[in-house]
Design a protein around this motif. Structure first.
Motif, mmCIF file in Angstrom:
data_model
loop_
_atom_site.group_PDB
_atom_site.id
_atom_site.type_symbol
_atom_site.label_atom_id
_atom_site.label_comp_id
_atom_site.label_asym_id
_atom_site.label_seq_id
_atom_site.Cartn_x
_atom_site.Cartn_y
_atom_site.Cartn_z
ATOM 1 N N SER A 69 0.821 -1.206 0.000
ATOM 2 C CA SER A 69 0.000 0.000 0.000
ATOM 3 C C SER A 69 0.855 1.257 0.000
ATOM 4 O O SER A 69 0.555 2.225 -0.716
ATOM 5 C CB SER A 69 -0.924 -0.011 1.221
ATOM 6 O OG SER A 69 -1.661 1.177 1.305
ATOM 7 N N ASN A 70 1.931 1.264 0.772
ATOM 8 C CA ASN A 70 2.821 2.428 0.811
ATOM 9 C C ASN A 70 3.509 2.646 -0.524
ATOM 10 O O ASN A 70 3.689 3.791 -0.966
ATOM 11 C CB ASN A 70 3.860 2.263 1.915
ATOM 12 C CG ASN A 70 3.277 2.413 3.299
ATOM 13 O OD1 ASN A 70 2.179 2.929 3.464
ATOM 14 N ND2 ASN A 70 3.994 1.945 4.312
ATOM 15 N N VAL A 71 3.906 1.550 -1.177
ATOM 16 C CA VAL A 71 4.538 1.671 -2.493
ATOM 17 C C VAL A 71 3.548 2.247 -3.494
ATOM 18 O O VAL A 71 3.865 3.168 -4.272
ATOM 19 C CB VAL A 71 5.067 0.305 -2.972
ATOM 20 C CG1 VAL A 71 5.580 0.404 -4.409
ATOM 21 C CG2 VAL A 71 6.185 -0.187 -2.069
ATOM 22 N N GLU A 72 2.320 1.727 -3.488
ATOM 23 C CA GLU A 72 1.303 2.233 -4.414
ATOM 24 C C GLU A 72 0.987 3.698 -4.136
ATOM 25 O O GLU A 72 0.839 4.499 -5.072
ATOM 26 C CB GLU A 72 0.026 1.395 -4.303
ATOM 27 C CG GLU A 72 -1.042 1.829 -5.290
ATOM 28 C CD GLU A 72 -2.290 0.973 -5.211
ATOM 29 O OE1 GLU A 72 -3.296 1.355 -5.845
ATOM 30 O OE2 GLU A 72 -2.265 -0.062 -4.525
ATOM 31 N N ASP A 73 0.884 4.081 -2.867
ATOM 32 C CA ASP A 73 0.609 5.484 -2.524
ATOM 33 C C ASP A 73 1.727 6.400 -3.006
ATOM 34 O O ASP A 73 1.466 7.502 -3.502
ATOM 35 C CB ASP A 73 0.438 5.627 -1.006
ATOM 36 C CG ASP A 73 -0.849 4.997 -0.512
ATOM 37 O OD1 ASP A 73 -1.734 4.728 -1.340
ATOM 38 O OD2 ASP A 73 -0.962 4.749 0.704
ATOM 39 N N ALA A 74 2.984 5.947 -2.847
ATOM 40 C CA ALA A 74 4.118 6.764 -3.295
ATOM 41 C C ALA A 74 4.087 6.959 -4.805
ATOM 42 O O ALA A 74 4.291 8.074 -5.310
ATOM 43 C CB ALA A 74 5.440 6.108 -2.866
ATOM 44 N N PHE A 75 3.792 5.893 -5.551
ATOM 45 C CA PHE A 75 3.737 5.992 -7.009
ATOM 46 C C PHE A 75 2.534 6.824 -7.450
ATOM 47 O O PHE A 75 2.644 7.612 -8.398
ATOM 48 C CB PHE A 75 3.679 4.596 -7.625
ATOM 49 C CG PHE A 75 5.023 3.958 -7.819
ATOM 50 C CD1 PHE A 75 5.580 3.832 -9.068
ATOM 51 C CD2 PHE A 75 5.747 3.488 -6.740
ATOM 52 C CE1 PHE A 75 6.819 3.251 -9.256
ATOM 53 C CE2 PHE A 75 6.989 2.911 -6.896
ATOM 54 C CZ PHE A 75 7.533 2.789 -8.161
ATOM 55 N N ASN A 76 1.386 6.639 -6.778
ATOM 56 C CA ASN A 76 0.202 7.428 -7.142
ATOM 57 C C ASN A 76 0.425 8.913 -6.883
ATOM 58 O O ASN A 76 -0.061 9.765 -7.640
ATOM 59 C CB ASN A 76 -1.012 6.937 -6.359
ATOM 60 C CG ASN A 76 -1.562 5.635 -6.912
ATOM 61 O OD1 ASN A 76 -1.242 5.240 -8.042
ATOM 62 N ND2 ASN A 76 -2.383 4.960 -6.139
ATOM 63 N N GLU A 77 1.132 9.234 -5.804
ATOM 64 C CA GLU A 77 1.411 10.643 -5.517
ATOM 65 C C GLU A 77 2.347 11.237 -6.565
ATOM 66 O O GLU A 77 2.190 12.396 -6.967
ATOM 67 C CB GLU A 77 2.022 10.773 -4.127
ATOM 68 C CG GLU A 77 2.138 12.206 -3.657
ATOM 69 C CD GLU A 77 2.510 12.332 -2.198
ATOM 70 O OE1 GLU A 77 2.967 13.410 -1.799
ATOM 71 O OE2 GLU A 77 2.347 11.336 -1.459
#
Length: 440
Positions: free
Chosen positions: A137-145
């Motif tokens: 989830s943290n990886v996806e949030d970083a990429f989405n940001e």
């Protein structure tokens, strides 16, 4: 260097470089200028958007999740009878951190043995699953940001996408390991061929670079919840892959310089060194993601535009500009526009378009249409009858959006002048409601 020359260089990279057109330069020079722009934007975003803080957060999540994630991959590989290949690959991947590799493999084997024998603690299992989900989830949030994506994956797509990733990852490792062994066997059986043997060995040495670059390309395309073109991840993926392999080589050859550090901390020295290695790895990964973003959006990005400095009045003007295009499209019975198409029609930078559309969705002015498929681009249409969407309605909803939680008794502060001011505002909004957004 003279002060005037230094100021000229700074001025060129701040303003002049963004005003040079394709007609002003030869094709080769313009290509080099485009590369310089993308690198400059990536560096600018990397340093101003707190990417290093994201890398630190991902380092912490990785330390918590590395054992359960590795256990899942090892279990799937062993289920297919590929345990030997997966362990060899893992040791090679952590060639610069052999002590850490031994510790992790020991933890994984212990975890799998206890799981196989049915000895497991419910709380411990829940914690391990939580750490895996938190990392992903943290990886996806970083990429989405980085990609300015406001909408996360649905629960169904999260489950199916990540489950497929866990199953495919060990299979890909086994296939690449098999190719490496096959090529090494051929190279060893051809000692008399002066040209063919060294050529095959060169390709064998190149396999780790290709594999690492391919992994980054897949990550850059798969992880953001938006459509990422394959051509835009090719060179950033190669750059990140070679940088990671260079980091491995550096760590291996720098062990001699760390002998005094190991003498002081003993076996504990592996932990801070491993954390440093993970942080640098995530830094390389996130910089490559920034480069992918600038690679895809350079043509639609105005460098001088800063969303944090847009005035309230100008933001309302841009909202009206976007809403008018969306409403006109709907009134004409045409297909709804994407954020990129709105950017092209209005010349508003893509980052600002995404931010404004997100505010309009939150205010109930527009809705996002998507099939929830990875390759499908979201489109935007009015949230209600366009006869109700007026300039006054838009201003009122955008200005009043939010949660009013401050309970203050200010009735005594409102004088007759305050009442007159509120009356004027009501009149202004009433008059603005006579202007349909589709007519702008």
């Amino acid at each position: 260097m003279p002060k005037n020359n230094l100021q000229s260089i700074i001025k060129f990279f701040q303003t002049d470089i963004w005003r040079i057109n394709q007609d002003d330069l030869s094709p080769v020079k313009f290509l080099l200028l485009e590369i310089a722009k993308k690198l400059l934007l990536a560096i600018r975003f990397f340093t101003t958007k707190g990417v290093m803080q994201k890398a630190s957060a991902l380092t912490y999540s990785t330390l918590l999740a590395i054992v359960p994630i590795t256990a899942v991959v090892f279990a799937i590989a062993r289920g297919f009878g590929y345990s030997k290949y997966i362990e060899v690959w893992f040791r090679n991947a952590f060639e610069s951190q052999p002590q850490v590799a031994e510790v992790i493999i020991g933890f994984v084997n212990s975890y799998l043995v206890h799981t196989k024998s049915g000895v497991f603690l419910g709380i411990g299992l829940i914690f391990m699953l939580y750490t895996v989900l938190m990392l992903v989830s943290n990886v996806e949030d970083a990429f989405n940001e980085i990609w300015q994506v406001k909408k996360p994956r649905s629960i169904f797509r999260t489950f199916t996408d990540y489950l497929a990733m866990f199953f495919l990852f060990p299979i890909i490792i086994v296939l690449t390991s098999g190719i490496s062994i096959f090529m090494a066997t051929i190279a060893n059986s051809m000692p008399d061929f002066l040209l063919l043997g060294p050529t095959i060995r060169f390709f064998i040495d190149l396999i780790p670079y290709v594999l690492m670059s391919g992994m980054f390309m897949a990550l850059y395309m798969f992880m953001p919840n938006t459509h990422v073109k394959a051509i835009n991840v090719f060179f950033p993926g190669i750059l990140a892959g070679f940088a990671m392999q260079g980091l491995q080589i550096f760590y291996i050859h720098s062990q001699i310089f760390l002998s005094s550090y190991n003498a002081i901390y003993g076996s504990f020295a592996a932990l801070p060194l491993f954390m440093l290695w993970v942080q640098i790895s995530w830094t390389i990964c996130l910089f490559g993601a920034e480069l992918c973003y600038t690679n895809q959006n350079l043509d639609y990005y105005d460098y001088d535009a800063n969303t944090g400095e847009i005035s309230h009045r100008y933001k309302m003007l841009l909202n009206a500009l976007l809403m008018s295009r969306i409403c006109k499209r709907f009134a004409n019975g045409q297909r709804p526009l994407t954020a990129l198409e709105l950017c092209q029609e209005t010349n508003v930078p893509i980052r600002i378009v995404n931010d404004l559309l997100y505010e309009q969705i939150a205010a109930g002015l527009v809705i996002e249409i998507t099939s929830d498929e990875k390759g499908e681009i979201s489109r935007f249409m009015p949230a209600e009858d366009i006869k109700n969407l007026t300039l006054g309605t838009m201003v009122d909803r955008l200005e009043s959006h939010g949660s009013w939680k401050i309970d203050l008794d200010v009735s005594e502060l409102f004088s007759e002048k305050w009442s007159r001011a509120m009356e004027l505002r009501s009149t202004y909004l009433h008059n603005a409601r006579s202007i349909l957004l589709q007519d702008l």
